[in-house]
Design a protein around this motif. Structure first.
Motif, PDB file in Angstrom:
ATOM      1  N   PRO A  82       0.824  -1.216   0.000  1.00 18.94           N
ATOM      2  CA  PRO A  82       0.000   0.000   0.000  1.00 18.94           C
ATOM      3  C   PRO A  82       0.859   1.268   0.000  1.00 18.94           C
ATOM      4  CG  PRO A  82      -0.830  -1.566   1.596  1.00 18.94           C
ATOM      5  CD  PRO A  82       0.500  -2.083   1.141  1.00 18.94           C
ATOM      6  N   SER A  83       0.464   2.211  -0.851  1.00 17.62           N
ATOM      7  CA  SER A  83       1.202   3.472  -1.003  1.00 17.62           C
ATOM      8  C   SER A  83       0.812   4.440   0.120  1.00 17.62           C
ATOM      9  CB  SER A  83       0.872   4.093  -2.362  1.00 17.62           C
ATOM     10  OG  SER A  83       1.480   5.362  -2.458  1.00 17.62           O
ATOM     11  N   MET A  84       1.695   4.592   1.094  1.00 11.60           N
ATOM     12  CA  MET A  84       1.349   5.342   2.303  1.00 11.60           C
ATOM     13  C   MET A  84       1.224   6.842   2.060  1.00 11.60           C
ATOM     14  SD  MET A  84       0.706   2.979   4.346  1.00 11.60           S
ATOM     15  CE  MET A  84       0.544   3.764   5.952  1.00 11.60           C
ATOM     16  N   ALA A 133      -0.258  -0.256  -4.127  1.00 14.07           N
ATOM     17  CA  ALA A 133      -1.708  -0.024  -4.090  1.00 14.07           C
ATOM     18  C   ALA A 133      -1.978   1.354  -3.491  1.00 14.07           C
ATOM     19  CB  ALA A 133      -2.380  -1.114  -3.250  1.00 14.07           C
ATOM     20  N   GLY A 134      -2.457   2.272  -4.351  1.00 16.17           N
ATOM     21  CA  GLY A 134      -2.700   3.639  -3.873  1.00 16.17           C
ATOM     22  C   GLY A 134      -4.154   4.024  -3.982  1.00 16.17           C
ATOM     23  N   SER A 135      -4.360   5.270  -4.459  1.00 18.75           N
ATOM     24  CA  SER A 135      -5.745   5.783  -4.536  1.00 18.75           C
ATOM     25  C   SER A 135      -6.579   5.030  -5.568  1.00 18.75           C
ATOM     26  CB  SER A 135      -5.709   7.272  -4.890  1.00 18.75           C
ATOM     27  OG  SER A 135      -5.198   7.448  -6.202  1.00 18.75           O
ATOM     28  N   SER A 136      -5.904   4.311  -6.476  1.00 20.84           N
ATOM     29  CA  SER A 136      -6.631   3.558  -7.518  1.00 20.84           C
ATOM     30  C   SER A 136      -7.174   2.243  -6.992  1.00 20.84           C
ATOM     31  CB  SER A 136      -5.707   3.241  -8.707  1.00 20.84           C
ATOM     32  OG  SER A 136      -5.072   4.395  -9.169  1.00 20.84           O
ATOM     33  N   SER A 137      -6.743   1.824  -5.788  1.00 18.47           N
ATOM     34  CA  SER A 137      -7.240   0.521  -5.301  1.00 18.47           C
ATOM     35  C   SER A 137      -7.465   0.574  -3.786  1.00 18.47           C
ATOM     36  CB  SER A 137      -6.280  -0.607  -5.686  1.00 18.47           C
ATOM     37  OG  SER A 137      -4.967  -0.326  -5.251  1.00 18.47           O
ATOM     38  N   ASN A 148       4.055   8.876 -14.367  1.00 14.92           N
ATOM     39  CA  ASN A 148       5.196   9.745 -14.070  1.00 14.92           C
ATOM     40  C   ASN A 148       5.342   9.833 -12.554  1.00 14.92           C
ATOM     41  OD1 ASN A 148       5.997  10.659 -16.737  1.00 14.92           O
ATOM     42  ND2 ASN A 148       4.025  11.726 -16.794  1.00 14.92           N
ATOM     43  N   PRO A 149       6.503   9.513 -11.992  1.00 14.42           N
ATOM     44  CA  PRO A 149       6.637   9.511 -10.527  1.00 14.42           C
ATOM     45  C   PRO A 149       6.395  10.890  -9.935  1.00 14.42           C
ATOM     46  CG  PRO A 149       8.787   9.357 -11.577  1.00 14.42           C
ATOM     47  CD  PRO A 149       7.767   9.209 -12.660  1.00 14.42           C
ATOM     48  N   GLY A 150       5.779  10.883  -8.737  1.00 12.08           N
ATOM     49  CA  GLY A 150       5.642  12.138  -8.019  1.00 12.08           C
ATOM     50  C   GLY A 150       4.271  12.414  -7.462  1.00 12.08           C
ATOM     51  N   PHE A 151       3.244  11.896  -8.108  1.00 14.66           N
ATOM     52  CA  PHE A 151       1.900  12.230  -7.648  1.00 14.66           C
ATOM     53  C   PHE A 151       0.979  11.018  -7.716  1.00 14.66           C
ATOM     54  CE2 PHE A 151       2.583  16.719  -7.213  1.00 14.66           C
ATOM     55  CZ  PHE A 151       3.579  17.004  -8.151  1.00 14.66           C
ATOM     56  N   ALA A 152       0.100  10.928  -6.739  1.00 17.08           N
ATOM     57  CA  ALA A 152      -0.948   9.907  -6.784  1.00 17.08           C
ATOM     58  C   ALA A 152      -2.062  10.411  -7.698  1.00 17.08           C
ATOM     59  CB  ALA A 152      -1.467   9.649  -5.372  1.00 17.08           C
ATOM     60  N   GLY A 153      -2.972   9.529  -8.028  1.00 16.74           N
ATOM     61  CA  GLY A 153      -4.165   9.922  -8.773  1.00 16.74           C
ATOM     62  C   GLY A 153      -3.981  10.126 -10.259  1.00 16.74           C
ATOM     63  N   GLN A 154      -2.847   9.697 -10.798  1.00 15.49           N
ATOM     64  CA  GLN A 154      -2.610   9.855 -12.254  1.00 15.49           C
ATOM     65  C   GLN A 154      -3.143   8.632 -13.010  1.00 15.49           C
ATOM     66  OE1 GLN A 154       1.437  11.850 -13.150  1.00 15.49           O
ATOM     67  NE2 GLN A 154       1.816  10.647 -11.315  1.00 15.49           N
ATOM     68  N   VAL A 204       5.164  -2.971  -9.726  1.00 19.17           N
ATOM     69  CA  VAL A 204       4.567  -1.918 -10.569  1.00 19.17           C
ATOM     70  C   VAL A 204       3.984  -0.839  -9.660  1.00 19.17           C
ATOM     71  CG1 VAL A 204       4.074  -3.277 -12.664  1.00 19.17           C
ATOM     72  CG2 VAL A 204       2.453  -3.313 -10.761  1.00 19.17           C
ATOM     73  N   ASP A 205       4.072   0.405 -10.126  1.00 21.01           N
ATOM     74  CA  ASP A 205       3.730   1.544  -9.270  1.00 21.01           C
ATOM     75  C   ASP A 205       3.108   2.639 -10.127  1.00 21.01           C
ATOM     76  OD1 ASP A 205       5.743   3.625  -6.988  1.00 21.01           O
ATOM     77  OD2 ASP A 205       3.615   3.642  -7.511  1.00 21.01           O
ATOM     78  N   GLY A 206       1.808   2.882  -9.849  1.00 28.29           N
ATOM     79  CA  GLY A 206       1.142   3.984 -10.559  1.00 28.29           C
ATOM     80  C   GLY A 206      -0.154   3.548 -11.189  1.00 28.29           C
ATOM     81  N   ASN A 207      -1.254   4.074 -10.674  1.00 33.36           N
ATOM     82  CA  ASN A 207      -2.603   3.758 -11.196  1.00 33.36           C
ATOM     83  C   ASN A 207      -2.836   2.252 -11.259  1.00 33.36           C
ATOM     84  OD1 ASN A 207      -4.461   4.337 -14.254  1.00 33.36           O
ATOM     85  ND2 ASN A 207      -5.223   4.385 -12.187  1.00 33.36           N
ATOM     86  N   VAL A 208      -2.413   1.573 -10.197  1.00 36.14           N
ATOM     87  CA  VAL A 208      -2.652   0.113 -10.114  1.00 36.14           C
ATOM     88  C   VAL A 208      -4.094  -0.085  -9.664  1.00 36.14           C
ATOM     89  CG1 VAL A 208      -1.893  -2.078  -9.094  1.00 36.14           C
ATOM     90  CG2 VAL A 208      -0.206  -0.284  -9.583  1.00 36.14           C
ATOM     91  N   ILE A 242       6.687   3.446   0.748  1.00 29.28           N
ATOM     92  CA  ILE A 242       6.992   4.784   1.253  1.00 29.28           C
ATOM     93  C   ILE A 242       7.561   5.617   0.105  1.00 29.28           C
ATOM     94  CG2 ILE A 242       8.236   6.108   3.000  1.00 29.28           C
ATOM     95  CD1 ILE A 242       6.388   3.961   4.224  1.00 29.28           C
ATOM     96  N   ASP A 243       6.805   6.572  -0.385  1.00 31.72           N
ATOM     97  CA  ASP A 243       7.263   7.423  -1.507  1.00 31.72           C
ATOM     98  C   ASP A 243       8.044   8.603  -0.965  1.00 31.72           C
ATOM     99  OD1 ASP A 243       4.315   6.588  -3.223  1.00 31.72           O
ATOM    100  OD2 ASP A 243       6.346   6.139  -3.838  1.00 31.72           O
ATOM    101  N   VAL A 244       9.366   8.494  -1.126  1.00 31.81           N
ATOM    102  CA  VAL A 244      10.266   9.554  -0.656  1.00 31.81           C
ATOM    103  C   VAL A 244      10.541  10.484  -1.833  1.00 31.81           C
ATOM    104  CG1 VAL A 244      12.515  10.043   0.387  1.00 31.81           C
ATOM    105  CG2 VAL A 244      11.316   7.902   0.941  1.00 31.81           C
TER     106      VAL A 244
HETATM  107  C1  DX5 Z   1       3.491   7.700  -7.788  1.00 35.97           C
HETATM  108  C2  DX5 Z   1       3.421   7.039  -6.450  1.00 35.97           C
HETATM  109  C3  DX5 Z   1       2.463   5.926  -6.172  1.00 35.97           C
HETATM  110  C4  DX5 Z   1       1.146   5.771  -6.756  1.00 35.97           C
HETATM  111  C5  DX5 Z   1      -0.035   6.151  -5.896  1.00 35.97           C
HETATM  112  O1  DX5 Z   1       4.662   8.460  -7.781  1.00 35.97           O
HETATM  113  O2  DX5 Z   1       4.690   6.425  -6.285  1.00 35.97           O
HETATM  114  O3  DX5 Z   1       2.453   5.695  -4.809  1.00 35.97           O
HETATM  115  O4  DX5 Z   1       1.006   6.389  -7.957  1.00 35.97           O
HETATM  116  O5  DX5 Z   1      -1.113   5.352  -6.260  1.00 35.97           O
HETATM  117  P1  DX5 Z   1      -2.218   5.769  -7.346  1.00 35.97           P
HETATM  118  O6  DX5 Z   1      -1.497   5.987  -8.633  1.00 35.97           O
HETATM  119  O7  DX5 Z   1      -3.164   4.588  -7.382  1.00 35.97           O
HETATM  120  O8  DX5 Z   1      -2.891   7.029  -6.836  1.00 35.97           O
END
Ligand code: DX5
Ligand code: ZN
Length: 225
Positions: free
Chosen positions: A12-14, A201-205, A145-151, A179-183, A39-41
């Motif tokens: 889970p993407s914290m 697993a972030g905001s998409s799941s 693209n790394p950096g933001f959730a919700g893409q 894999v990381d991003g819109n999962v 942990i997205d640093v």
């Molecule tokens: C993107 C982040 C992720 C992810 C967040 O830089 O590393 O943690 O995108 O999840 P989603 O994409 O589902 O909002």
């Protein structure tokens, strides 16, 4: 391809958690049996956002024994690994694009007993990882693209999953493929079929707030099993 793959794992993407209720979120994730905490640093230089630092990891370590999956979206990660006090069972992922000395960074991570990982941005070729396969335990394919959730997933990244799977299987050394991003539930199924085995697993799941977290987790597990 799903049949012969390593057991699917959920990370889970914290950065998407409810910071105001961190203890409750962590207890819920423990109850669900997630495998890592992602942990997205972010340093505001390698990626145009600032997020999660070593204090946050320290707070989580006081709350739970779930291992950390530390995704370092920072310039010069080799100089910053020590801040997180990595330990056996953790994963620490650097970006191939973030340092001229990837081998040194992976050796530093391994020196802590943690599993070294390498992430590649959407435009970076999978082949760039070829000379690192002896020194890493995980490959991370960025599907946004790394950096933001919700893409939204970048379609051109999806074939990279299967390409990385072929490269890893050719090496035959149990390297994991994350894999990381819109999962999302739908994308996770596709990513699994392409060969992914570890899912951020972030905001998409799992943090899709339109449903209880238990339901979101169950739907994700169903999609990747
Ligand atoms: C993107 C982040 C992720 C992810 C967040 O830089 O590393 O943690 O995108 O999840 P989603 O994409 O589902 O909002
Ligand atoms: Zn991440």
């Amino acid at each position: 391809m799903g049949g012969s793959l390593p057991k699917a794992m959920v990370s889970p993407s914290m950065m998407c958690c409810d910071y105001a209720d961190l203890r409750k979120e962590v207890r819920a994730l423990e109850a669900l049996g997630v495998d890592y905490l992602h942990i997205d640093v972010m340093d505001g230089r390698f990626v145009p956002n600032l997020a999660l630092g070593s204090d946050f990891v320290g707070a989580l370590r006081k709350l739970t024994d779930i291992p950390m999956d530390i995704h370092m979206m920072v310039d010069g990660p080799e100089d910053k690994v020590a801040l997180f006090k990595p330990r056996k069972g953790d994963i620490v992922v650097i970006h191939l694009e973030s340092t001229a000395h990837a081998h040194r960074a992976l050796q530093i991570i391994a020196g802590y007993g943690a599993d070294p990982g390498v992430a590649i941005n959407p435009s970076t070729a999978v082949d760039g990882l070829r000379h690192l396969l002896d020194d890493l335990r995980l490959v991370l394919i960025m599907t946004v693209n790394p950096g933001f959730a919700g893409q939204r997933v970048i379609p051109a990244t999806l074939p990279k999953i299967a390409e990385a799977r072929r490269m890893i299987d050719g090496k035959g050394s149990g390297i994991r493929l994350e894999v990381d991003g819109n999962v999302s539930f739908e994308n996770a199924r596709l990513m699994r079929s392409e060969g992914a085995d570890t899912f951020v697993a972030g905001s998409s799941s799992i943090f899709d707030r339109s449903m209880p977290i238990g339901e979101a987790h169950a739907r994700l597990i169903e999609a990747i099993s």
